[in-house]
Design a protein around this motif. Structure first.
Motif: not given
Length: 338
Positions: A79-84, A96-105, A107-113
């Protein structure tokens, strides 16, 4: 907001069309990567046409972590990354873990983590995401992008905003410790940003930071092969990022120039892993886990063609790298133990 400076189209001349091009980025659910997040290099080297960036003698740091692609909607923080368009998940260490969110439409766009541990959930959400480069990408591509994000933790917040400008400054061959990649594009980027510490909703102080970075990218591989970055703050410059791709989906390019293909079967394996490839002389075999640690060793002799059965029955289930070292050099391939 993205501002493209030059047309990202394949130019009409035969020479430019023959140079590396990345038409788009494709990452699918279930794709697996291993990244060395502190690959110990100290300089990016020169750019230009037909460059050779040789980091093959630099050993991986041991800080190698597996990442698995997931559909963004399937993750707990979707919900925090609706464009991913896709997310990477990494179980980095114990609890300890992590989620990393991207939009590849386009180009290479980093939305956050989002990072999760026993004490805190740290969220870094981009209100204006950072596009590192756009696609299609070729040797004459460049662009610019503004960005801003907010990192929220139990210890205070960090607001970041700035401008990222980039250009392809070279193409050629990249050599890493376990792989050689040809037809690589290198992107040189510069970021001018401000970082503001926020406490109890109030800005405390702002620091200007300049970042210079280099990213090596290749068609067919969705994540940069190598990232090297320098941060300058208060007149002092230090390395801020040195990430290298260890492997992607069990594939390696170590024999790309020679056209030699190592065959492993069955893959996934349960008992015996069959190994075949052209080879001469004594061959040393090392099986490495996802952190680069040797967990199995063997050797054999080949007279033109290697055929060997490797007993992997005692290995825990997971992803592994098989490294062969002989008179012809070093070759690697990856397999899954069930």
């Amino acid at each position: 907001m993205i501002r493209t400076l030059t047309p990202l189209l394949c130019l009409a001349t035969a020479g430019l069309c023959a140079q590396p091009t990345i038409p788009q980025i494709s990452l699918n659910a279930g794709d697996a990567l291993v990244l060395d997040i502190v690959f110990p290099i100290t300089a990016a080297g020169p750019g230009g046409p037909n460059a050779v960036w040789d980091f093959s003698t630099t050993a991986f740091s041991g800080a190698e972590f597996p990442y698995t692609a997931q559909t963004a909607a399937s993750t707990p923080y979707a919900a925090q990354f609706p464009n991913a368009t896709m997310a990477l998940f990494s179980d980095m260490s114990f609890q300890f873990s992590g989620y990393f969110y991207f939009n590849f439409n386009g180009g290479f766009t980093e939305l956050g983590n989002v990072f999760i541990d026993n004490f805190d959930v740290q969220q870094n959400i981009s209100s204006d995401p950072l596009t590192f480069y756009t696609t299609p990408l070729n040797v004459s591509s460049s662009g610019s992008d503004t960005y801003s994000s907010l990192s929220e933790t139990a210890y205070g917040d960090l607001q970041t905003s700035g401008t990222h400008t980039w250009t392809v400054d070279g193409y050629g061959t990249l050599k890493l410790p376990n792989a050689t990649y040809t037809n690589v594009l290198r992107i040189h980027g510069v970021q001018e940003e401000e970082r503001t510490i926020i406490w109890s909703g109030e800005p405390m102080f702002t620091t200007p930071v300049s970042r210079e970075e280099w990213r090596w990218v290749k068609a067919g591989i969705p994540y940069p092969l190598l990232v090297f970055a320098l941060d300058t703050e208060d007149g002092e410059t230090e390395v801020s990022s040195q990430a290298a791709l260890v492997f992607f989906n069990g594939a390696t390019s170590v024999n790309e120039r020679e056209g030699v293909q190592m065959k492993l079967f069955p893959n996934p394996a349960q008992q015996n892993l069959q190994v075949e490839m052209p080879a001469f002389g004594v061959i040393h075999m090392s099986v490495l886990d996802a952190l680069g640690r040797e967990v199995l060793h063997d050797h054999t002799t080949a007279a033109g063609h290697l055929r060997h059965s490797l007993d992997v029955s005692e290995l825990p289930a997971g992803m592994y790298t098989l490294e062969l070292i002989g008179t012809d050099g070093r070759s690697t391939a990856h397999f899954v133990k069930q």
